[in-house]
Design a protein around this motif. Sequence first.
Motif, mmCIF file in Angstrom:
data_model
loop_
_atom_site.group_PDB
_atom_site.id
_atom_site.type_symbol
_atom_site.label_atom_id
_atom_site.label_comp_id
_atom_site.label_asym_id
_atom_site.label_seq_id
_atom_site.Cartn_x
_atom_site.Cartn_y
_atom_site.Cartn_z
ATOM 1 N N ALA A 74 -26.021 -17.636 70.143
ATOM 2 C CA ALA A 74 -26.146 -17.725 71.598
ATOM 3 C C ALA A 74 -27.481 -18.359 71.972
ATOM 4 O O ALA A 74 -28.501 -18.144 71.302
ATOM 5 C CB ALA A 74 -26.018 -16.356 72.234
ATOM 6 N N ALA A 75 -27.471 -19.139 73.066
ATOM 7 C CA ALA A 75 -28.678 -19.861 73.462
ATOM 8 C C ALA A 75 -29.794 -18.916 73.881
ATOM 9 O O ALA A 75 -30.969 -19.204 73.662
ATOM 10 C CB ALA A 75 -28.346 -20.835 74.590
ATOM 11 N N ASP A 76 -29.455 -17.795 74.507
ATOM 12 C CA ASP A 76 -30.472 -16.873 74.986
ATOM 13 C C ASP A 76 -30.720 -15.715 74.029
ATOM 14 O O ASP A 76 -31.364 -14.726 74.411
ATOM 15 C CB ASP A 76 -30.068 -16.330 76.353
ATOM 16 N N ALA A 77 -30.207 -15.797 72.823
ATOM 17 C CA ALA A 77 -30.370 -14.695 71.869
ATOM 18 C C ALA A 77 -31.773 -14.722 71.275
ATOM 19 O O ALA A 77 -32.367 -15.786 71.079
ATOM 20 C CB ALA A 77 -29.334 -14.804 70.754
ATOM 21 N N PRO A 78 -32.342 -13.571 70.976
ATOM 22 C CA PRO A 78 -33.654 -13.548 70.313
ATOM 23 C C PRO A 78 -33.539 -14.080 68.894
ATOM 24 O O PRO A 78 -32.457 -14.072 68.291
ATOM 25 C CB PRO A 78 -34.029 -12.057 70.335
ATOM 26 N N PRO A 79 -34.635 -14.581 68.326
ATOM 27 C CA PRO A 79 -34.588 -15.114 66.959
ATOM 28 C C PRO A 79 -34.187 -14.039 65.952
ATOM 29 O O PRO A 79 -34.417 -12.848 66.141
ATOM 30 C CB PRO A 79 -36.017 -15.613 66.719
ATOM 31 N N ALA A 80 -33.572 -14.491 64.891
ATOM 32 C CA ALA A 80 -33.162 -13.597 63.807
ATOM 33 C C ALA A 80 -34.286 -13.475 62.784
ATOM 34 O O ALA A 80 -35.095 -14.387 62.613
ATOM 35 C CB ALA A 80 -31.895 -14.114 63.137
ATOM 36 N N ARG A 81 -34.308 -12.345 62.125
ATOM 37 C CA ARG A 81 -35.299 -12.099 61.082
ATOM 38 C C ARG A 81 -34.744 -12.584 59.752
ATOM 39 O O ARG A 81 -33.618 -12.249 59.367
ATOM 40 C CB ARG A 81 -35.629 -10.611 60.997
ATOM 41 N N LEU A 82 -35.535 -13.387 59.020
ATOM 42 C CA LEU A 82 -35.099 -13.952 57.740
ATOM 43 C C LEU A 82 -36.095 -13.576 56.663
ATOM 44 O O LEU A 82 -37.320 -13.678 56.857
ATOM 45 C CB LEU A 82 -34.984 -15.473 57.850
ATOM 46 N N ASP A 83 -35.573 -13.158 55.513
ATOM 47 C CA ASP A 83 -36.385 -12.859 54.338
ATOM 48 C C ASP A 83 -35.689 -13.455 53.118
ATOM 49 O O ASP A 83 -34.524 -13.153 52.856
ATOM 50 C CB ASP A 83 -36.568 -11.356 54.154
ATOM 51 N N LEU A 84 -36.429 -14.294 52.392
ATOM 52 C CA LEU A 84 -35.891 -14.957 51.206
ATOM 53 C C LEU A 84 -36.858 -14.776 50.057
ATOM 54 O O LEU A 84 -38.063 -14.985 50.206
ATOM 55 C CB LEU A 84 -35.672 -16.454 51.479
ATOM 56 N N GLN A 85 -36.312 -14.392 48.912
ATOM 57 C CA GLN A 85 -37.089 -14.279 47.688
ATOM 58 C C GLN A 85 -36.300 -14.937 46.566
ATOM 59 O O GLN A 85 -35.083 -14.762 46.468
ATOM 60 C CB GLN A 85 -37.387 -12.819 47.341
ATOM 61 N N ALA A 86 -37.013 -15.703 45.738
ATOM 62 C CA ALA A 86 -36.358 -16.391 44.628
ATOM 63 C C ALA A 86 -37.352 -16.544 43.491
ATOM 64 O O ALA A 86 -38.571 -16.581 43.703
ATOM 65 C CB ALA A 86 -35.824 -17.753 45.062
ATOM 66 N N SER A 87 -36.805 -16.638 42.288
ATOM 67 C CA SER A 87 -37.622 -16.784 41.093
ATOM 68 C C SER A 87 -36.914 -17.726 40.138
ATOM 69 O O SER A 87 -35.689 -17.682 40.013
ATOM 70 C CB SER A 87 -37.862 -15.426 40.421
ATOM 71 N N THR A 88 -37.675 -18.595 39.459
ATOM 72 C CA THR A 88 -37.096 -19.538 38.518
ATOM 73 C C THR A 88 -37.185 -18.993 37.095
ATOM 74 O O THR A 88 -37.838 -17.977 36.837
ATOM 75 C CB THR A 88 -37.804 -20.891 38.593
ATOM 76 N N ASP A 89 -36.556 -19.714 36.178
ATOM 77 C CA ASP A 89 -36.606 -19.308 34.781
ATOM 78 C C ASP A 89 -37.992 -19.507 34.178
ATOM 79 O O ASP A 89 -38.235 -19.073 33.044
ATOM 80 C CB ASP A 89 -35.571 -20.083 33.963
ATOM 81 N N ALA A 90 -38.912 -20.162 34.908
ATOM 82 C CA ALA A 90 -40.293 -20.317 34.449
ATOM 83 C C ALA A 90 -41.226 -19.350 35.168
ATOM 84 O O ALA A 90 -42.445 -19.579 35.208
ATOM 85 C CB ALA A 90 -40.764 -21.754 34.674
ATOM 86 N N ALA A 91 -40.673 -18.281 35.741
ATOM 87 C CA ALA A 91 -41.434 -17.245 36.447
ATOM 88 C C ALA A 91 -42.125 -17.786 37.684
ATOM 89 O O ALA A 91 -43.146 -17.249 38.126
ATOM 90 C CB ALA A 91 -42.452 -16.588 35.509
ATOM 91 N N GLU A 92 -41.590 -18.826 38.290
ATOM 92 C CA GLU A 92 -42.098 -19.335 39.557
ATOM 93 C C GLU A 92 -41.453 -18.551 40.689
ATOM 94 O O GLU A 92 -40.249 -18.292 40.666
ATOM 95 C CB GLU A 92 -41.796 -20.833 39.687
ATOM 96 N N MET A 93 -42.255 -18.208 41.697
ATOM 97 C CA MET A 93 -41.787 -17.344 42.768
ATOM 98 C C MET A 93 -41.822 -18.089 44.102
ATOM 99 O O MET A 93 -42.713 -18.888 44.360
ATOM 100 C CB MET A 93 -42.659 -16.094 42.864
ATOM 101 N N LEU A 94 -40.818 -17.792 44.936
ATOM 102 C CA LEU A 94 -40.747 -18.329 46.290
ATOM 103 C C LEU A 94 -40.454 -17.185 47.245
ATOM 104 O O LEU A 94 -39.539 -16.393 47.020
ATOM 105 C CB LEU A 94 -39.656 -19.402 46.405
ATOM 106 N N LYS A 95 -41.244 -17.114 48.335
ATOM 107 C CA LYS A 95 -41.033 -16.099 49.361
ATOM 108 C C LYS A 95 -41.080 -16.761 50.728
ATOM 109 O O LYS A 95 -41.976 -17.562 51.006
ATOM 110 C CB LYS A 95 -42.092 -14.997 49.275
ATOM 111 N N LEU A 96 -40.094 -16.402 51.552
ATOM 112 C CA LEU A 96 -40.043 -16.857 52.940
ATOM 113 C C LEU A 96 -39.775 -15.646 53.814
ATOM 114 O O LEU A 96 -38.886 -14.846 53.510
ATOM 115 C CB LEU A 96 -38.942 -17.898 53.150
ATOM 116 N N GLY A 97 -40.513 -15.534 54.891
ATOM 117 C CA GLY A 97 -40.308 -14.422 55.806
ATOM 118 C C GLY A 97 -40.706 -14.815 57.210
ATOM 119 O O GLY A 97 -41.763 -15.411 57.411
ATOM 120 N N GLY A 98 -39.822 -14.524 58.170
ATOM 121 C CA GLY A 98 -40.133 -14.879 59.540
ATOM 122 C C GLY A 98 -38.902 -14.835 60.408
ATOM 123 O O GLY A 98 -37.963 -14.062 60.161
ATOM 124 N N THR A 99 -38.875 -15.662 61.431
ATOM 125 C CA THR A 99 -37.784 -15.667 62.396
ATOM 126 C C THR A 99 -37.169 -17.057 62.459
ATOM 127 O O THR A 99 -37.847 -18.073 62.262
ATOM 128 C CB THR A 99 -38.279 -15.258 63.784
#
Length: 847
Positions: free
Chosen positions: A430-455
């Motif tokens: 919806a156009a007037d809806a508040p932003p959604a909360r997003l959390d992403l975590q990922a790791s590679t086979d070389a122990a590399e880490m990725l984190k995303l958190g926000g709206t």
Amino acid sequence: MISPARLFRRSSPARTPQAPGPAVSRRRWPKRLAILGLSFGLLLALVFFAGPPLLKSLLVTRASEELGRKVSVGEIHLNPLLLTLEVRDFEIQEPAGGKRFVAFRRLLVDLETESLYRRAPVLREVVLEQPYVNVVRLPGNRFNFTDLVEKFAKKDKDDSPARFSVNNIRITGGSADFDDQPARTRHQIRELDLAIPFVSNLPYLGEIFVQPALSAKINGAAFALKGRTKPFSAGHETAFDLSFNDLDLPHYLQYVPFELPYRIASARLDVNAALAFRQPEKAAPQLTLAGKVALRKLDVTSPEGEPMAAFERLEVHTAGIDVFGNTIPLRSVTLTGLAVNAVRRPDGSLNLQALAAAPGGAGDAPAGSDKPPTAAGPAASSTPAKPPRIVTVDKLQIEGTLTWDDRATTPAFRTTIHPVSLTVTGLSTAADAPPARLDLQASTDAAEMLKLGGTVAPASGQVDLDLGVSGIRLPRYAPYYGPAVLFDIVSGRLDLSGHVAASPRTAPLQASVTNLALSLDDLRLRRRDEKKDFAAIPSLRVIGASADLAARRAAVADVRITRPELQVRRLTDGSIDLARLTPPPSPGAAAAPSPPGPASAAGTPAAPWTFSLQRLLLDAGQARFIDEVPAGGAQTVLAPLRVEVSDRTLGTPGTAKLAIKARINGGAEATITGTVTPSPLAAKLKTRVTGLDLVPFLPYYNQFLNVTLGSAKLSVDGQVDVSTGRDGALAIGYEGNGGIGAFSTLDKAGAEDILRWESLFFDGVRFRSQPFALGIHSIALTNFRTRIQINEDGSLNILRALASPEAVPPSAASKGAAAAPTVSQAPPRPAKPAKAASAAPAPAAPA
């Protein structure tokens, strides 16, 4: 059989009989009732005993003739008092005989007496037990019952609608077989149970004691549908509980009327939902779906069988979706066991593009259609566009693995990102809806880490995310940067964090990065034809960086480089080896024209980027310069080296503060502080050098000497000014002191002292290169000693200290010229005494 209408129809007498007297009437009524009862009893007995055999004979004979198939009936029971008909062990065989086509074990029909005066069948109950149907699909898109459809379709039809009311319909223990011969597959339905409260087009209000229900096993998968209905309410409310498990979807994909660009190897569907229908008076109908739908064990492969995407379970849970409404509210969407195999082929195409491709060429004009495609846009149709449906998800959760296989690089690159965990809460389009909360975590086979958190706001595209990347191993990404450089990253670990904000749907694009921090550890660079590193950075830290795309501005608060090492080599042809870190352009390749600069909305060129640096600190570094041009080579080492740059803004005429402190070749100390303006070039640097040993620099001027330099220590303390004139010429100026101490020379032939002093000091030196000017306040020489010798040819040894131009080899002369230009003519002596000359101010360099 006598028609009930004829049985109860009254006939008018031809003449009116004479009314009998009371006595006669009393004597005749018992007799008439007895005759009437006897007749009715004989009729019931005839129907009860003779009706079933007669009906069975007619059914078998006439049905066999009409259907062209053998029909058999086990038993028929007819109860004229209860108005019920029961048929047992009914069977229709295939035309060739032997196999069953249609059969059932028992059929019970309960007729209501109301059928008589409504002149339409009104059935109180219909029960069908263990029905069976065998359907065979033949080549040419024909079935084993096609002949019956064609036969009965030719007969005359009565256009008047049939009037009926069938209530309390029940089918139990049903089964069906579907033999699809062209597809070489079979389908089975077993344990079919069906309950229908009523099917009627008469205003009949009978007793309803059956609730709607449907259950069966379809190819081994259980299916159930249970419902509740209010047939006599004003809203016609009906609700169904729909349930089936383990439905094998690929078994039915062969009937899809288009070809998929991929293959679904497996997929199981589970449904546990409630479907409710309500038709309020003078209001739009409502069809609501609520419950859970789960797709399990999905496995999608390429047509060649290469894995593309798979997951263990996708479950969608909704509290209630109005099918006719404009909102799709989902309580939760959960995807577990996701496995995506992304492959970039050698031609650059991606295998996952097939998942987004239109199946069967959808979007093109239908085959055989003469209708041209309609033009897109508002004028294409007068029907107003419907507003897009709003999708809301209270919680979205994805758990899985991503495999990236890049076959377009040399060598091929492959990595596995596991686990990948994504959670989104409060998602709405919806156009007037508040932003959604997003959390992403990922790791590679070389122990590399990725984190995303926000709206994230899907409607506007606005994102505000905190980004974190850690443990990136730079050498493993050599397939991507390797072809563009001629060196290898032997080691290096990158960590990155910051905040990203973007509005991709705005014009111009709004995007910014703030609070950016970067850490680079153990970076080592090595040329591919060498065994030693030419550059190493044990630690690099970037703190407080930011960038704004719309404002075209970037800033860095602090950059710290600790213990870096760099080796620079000047080759014999005069080129610097660092300029050869990238492959040369291919022969004959024309330089690509530079793209035009970005323009603003008004069409004017956009403002250039500005870059500000608050502080850059290089500490405990080492720089090694190896020069192969002079004979024998020369080497200069700056260690430890400290460089600090602050308050610099690129793209503007501002100045930067510069501070350099280094030890040269392990002995001399050099300190340079001041300001530098890159464009146009201008610098004011306070320079101090103490005890610089000139012997290591002997290869630059040794070919011009007939003596050997034993020792020499250079010291400088003053200010160097560098500026660029209006004509672009570089002007260099110096004002300060300088001197050479511990100076000694040896004769190359006899290895004896020729010239020696303890200190030669120049005080009040003023020098300008444009225009040339030199002034010295005083010169002091201490502990001077020389040995003068008259040679056999009458020359003095001191005068032969410099080599004649004829004695200098051409190659050496050219190398010497490249190293340090010579002065062809000494400047003229000043007319006044040295003291007065030095007292006069030197001409200032042009501003």
